[in-house]
Design an enzyme around this catalytic site. Structure first.
Site, PDB file in Angstrom:
ATOM      1  N   PRO A  82       0.808  -1.210   0.000  1.00 43.10           N
ATOM      2  CA  PRO A  82       0.000   0.000   0.000  1.00 43.10           C
ATOM      3  C   PRO A  82       0.848   1.269   0.000  1.00 43.10           C
ATOM      4  O   PRO A  82       1.687   1.456   0.875  1.00 43.10           O
ATOM      5  CB  PRO A  82      -0.819  -0.107   1.292  1.00 43.10           C
ATOM      6  CG  PRO A  82      -0.690  -1.527   1.721  1.00 43.10           C
ATOM      7  CD  PRO A  82       0.598  -2.016   1.201  1.00 43.10           C
ATOM      8  N   GLU A  83       0.628   2.102  -0.985  1.00 44.33           N
ATOM      9  CA  GLU A  83       1.230   3.427  -1.036  1.00 44.33           C
ATOM     10  C   GLU A  83       0.090   4.432  -0.945  1.00 44.33           C
ATOM     11  O   GLU A  83      -1.035   4.057  -0.618  1.00 44.33           O
ATOM     12  CB  GLU A  83       2.054   3.597  -2.329  1.00 44.33           C
ATOM     13  CG  GLU A  83       3.156   2.562  -2.454  1.00 44.33           C
ATOM     14  CD  GLU A  83       3.951   2.665  -3.756  1.00 44.33           C
ATOM     15  OE1 GLU A  83       4.021   3.754  -4.323  1.00 44.33           O
ATOM     16  OE2 GLU A  83       4.494   1.642  -4.186  1.00 44.33           O
TER      17      GLU A  83
END
Length: 284
Positions: free
Chosen positions: A2-3
């Site tokens: 996850p960014e």
DNA sequence: ATGCAGTCCTGTAAGC
DNA sequence: TGCTTACAGGACTGCA
């Protein structure tokens, strides 16, 4: 992994599910996380109402009535979601926050345990997310700020983009995608970057992240939000994970190298290695 | 101060 | 088939 776009998607999904709800308590299950749960935190959560959900960089910030804030980082494989209490406890669940009324609970799962959960008071939060540690949001980053960060460093562009104190929220995927969009070589040195290139890079970061958010992020191996839904931006990748495949723009084989300790993909033709070393001072 | 390498963690996949 | 090894990477630590 996850960014920013994935974290934004999680926050947008959780906001209507959690805002206004009250946390009934906390249950620790499974192994300890990177940041061990402090039993003293429980009193900051119990009977507190969730007042807001927001994102700062890759951090999820859950504001509570009183003085406390619940802060969550998903690391690589972290998941934060609301389910009925009766739902079977999935493997690698570490924390459970039962909610008052509605027979639901907020759960945190993380297979690789790179994620973290903590409770901060207001001053602690200010310090934790202070500018020393966490730079501006990409959408608020100015060309002048980015140019200044680039000028002051001998690191390459890939390493600079991964530095959360330069710009918050960019990770390996969106660093590569932004550099392709800007037609800049990831090996180029920061201080060898012109103002015009910094301007292009800033615009590319915003464009790539905005599109990724519109696609609810990228689901590669393990990113899901809400009730197991997946993002679709992985279908839009130009370079990330496409080593050896033809560039979508010029058909040249995408090159894979290791940079800043991370797998890095780029198109050698669209992102030429103009001058990896030092930009020549203008001779007059 | 700056930049780099090592560390954590575990599922997946490649290699023998 | 079954074992070993490499790999993925965000944030942090420690060292040069």
């Amino acid at each position: 992994m996850p960014e920013l776009p994935e974290v934004e998607t999680v926050v947008r999904t959780l906001r209507p599910q959690l805002c206004g709800r009250t946390i009934a308590g906390v249950r620790l299950v499974g192994k300890a996380l990177r940041r061990p749960w402090d039993p003293a935190w429980e009193r900051h959560l119990c009977r507190r109402q969730i007042t807001e959900l927001r994102r700062r960089g890759k951090w999820i910030i859950i504001g509570l009535s009183g003085d406390a804030t619940l802060v969550v980082h998903l690391g690589m494989t972290g998941r934060l979601y609301v389910v009925p209490r009766r739902a079977a406890l999935e493997p690698h669940t570490h924390l459970v926050f039962p909610l008052v009324r509605g027979e639901q609970e907020l759960r945190f799962r993380d297979v690789r345990r790179f994620g973290s959960v903590g409770v901060f008071t207001q001053p602690e939060l200010m310090h934790f997310l202070g500018e020393q540690r966490l730079g501006p949001e990409p959408f608020e980053l100015s060309t002048a700020q980015l140019f200044k960060s680039l000028q002051g460093t001998s690191r390459n562009l890939k390493a600079v983009l991964l530095d959360q104190s330069v710009v918050a929220g960019v990770g390996n995927i969106y660093a590569d995608e932004s550099l392709f969009e800007a037609r800049l070589n990831p090996r180029q040195l920061g201080r060898a970057t012109s103002r015009e290139e910094a301007c292009r890079l800033r615009r590319s970061i915003v464009k790539v992240l905005t599109r990724a958010i519109e696609h609810n992020g990228s689901t590669i191996i393990s990113f899901y939000y809400g009730d197991g839904e997946s993002g679709s931006y992985q279908n839009e990748f130009r370079v990330y994970g496409r080593k050896g495949e033809p560039c979508r723009r010029c058909k040249t084989a995408i090159q894979g190298i290791r940079l800043a300790g991370r797998a890095t993909c780029f198109c050698p033709r669209c992102q030429p290695t103009c001058d990896v070393r030092e930009r020549q001072a203008p001779s007059g």
